[in-house]
Enzyme design. Sequence first.
Site, PDB file in Angstrom:
ATOM      1  N   TYR A  58      38.512 -27.240 -40.585  1.00  0.00           N
ATOM      2  CA  TYR A  58      38.676 -28.666 -40.304  1.00  0.00           C
ATOM      3  C   TYR A  58      40.149 -28.993 -40.112  1.00  0.00           C
ATOM      4  CZ  TYR A  58      40.180 -29.356 -45.185  1.00  0.00           C
ATOM      5  OH  TYR A  58      40.849 -29.300 -46.376  1.00  0.00           O
ATOM      6  N   CYS A  59      40.391 -30.142 -39.457  1.00  0.00           N
ATOM      7  CA  CYS A  59      41.742 -30.654 -39.258  1.00  0.00           C
ATOM      8  C   CYS A  59      41.650 -32.169 -39.152  1.00  0.00           C
ATOM      9  CB  CYS A  59      42.399 -30.029 -38.027  1.00  0.00           C
ATOM     10  SG  CYS A  59      41.461 -30.277 -36.502  1.00  0.00           S
ATOM     11  N   THR A  60      42.726 -32.824 -38.750  1.00  0.00           N
ATOM     12  CA  THR A  60      42.757 -34.286 -38.777  1.00  0.00           C
ATOM     13  C   THR A  60      41.736 -34.902 -37.824  1.00  0.00           C
ATOM     14  OG1 THR A  60      45.119 -34.187 -39.276  1.00  0.00           O
ATOM     15  CG2 THR A  60      44.235 -36.312 -38.589  1.00  0.00           C
TER      16      THR A  60
END
Length: 329
Positions: free
Chosen positions: A197-199
């Site tokens: 996951y990331c922003t």
Amino acid sequence: MSIMIQNMNEMLSRAEVDGRGYVVAAMYKFVTLTDIETLQQTIINLCTSHQALGTILLANEGINGTIAAPIDGMTGILKWLEADSRFGGMSLKFSHSPTQPFLRMKVRLKREIVTMGRPEISPAERTGTYVEPKDWNALISDPDVLVVDTRNVYETAIGMFDNAVDPMTTNFRDFPDWAARLAEQQDAAKPKKIAMYCTGGIRCEKASALMQDYGFDEVFHLKGGILKYLEDIPQNDSKWQGECFVFDGRVAVDHNLNPGSYGMCHGCRMPLSQDDMHRPEYVEGISCHHCQDTQDPERTARFAERQKQIQLAKHRGEAHLGASPRNSK
């Protein structure tokens, strides 16, 4: 009503926004663009006419950026995006800010819209398996899944998902080295499933494609990233801990996508808690406990002069940094 505008209005309704303030839109899409120089000026004109500020990156591989505009202005921009078939299905995450979180509008031409230093990786051709926010909790609760945060240390410092691994990168270009070390482990020690996951989802598009190149078959990533998860998942059901770093004047957003509690050190760009800003090492606009011992005198003097000019402009009721649109290659 278009789906983009409908999604924006739903966010505003949940946030109980009364029509004032600014809509912040984080967007990206991997799509072949052959006219980026022409598109650069078109987007500058579009955003200027709709009072939008922020940064948009354009490359032959697609578009990526975050902008903020009044609600009517953002509605006009979304109508333009939906009229161009290349941007259909674009990843869009909305939030709200009572004030304009950006200082100017920039549209930049780049080799990559998210820089990993591996331009041969093409998420438009292959990427990992998307996981909807509603299915994310079940996936990361599986003990056989390695949960990987693909963001950098200044982002992970203020919030992460439960039990996630932090690669401790200072730049996304560092991620391939971390991934290579993971791939070099003995088969018995390698994770069978990876959830990333990331922003906003864009870094995971490239990171998951990279992991597949390194031989990991079951690679998943959170569709829409943390921002979409916070938008869709009630706080009582959430596995997110802390706040989410964002790349604008808000510094971070909370679980309701409202501006968070963190400030920022303008010397090293690290997010700072309210307690951090009361430490003796903190000097507004100049340094904090993360960087005070590493700054050279020339840099400190330069930051001090910048802060002085900011304060003088503030007393005159002026903005120290202009907000005029600018493009850049």
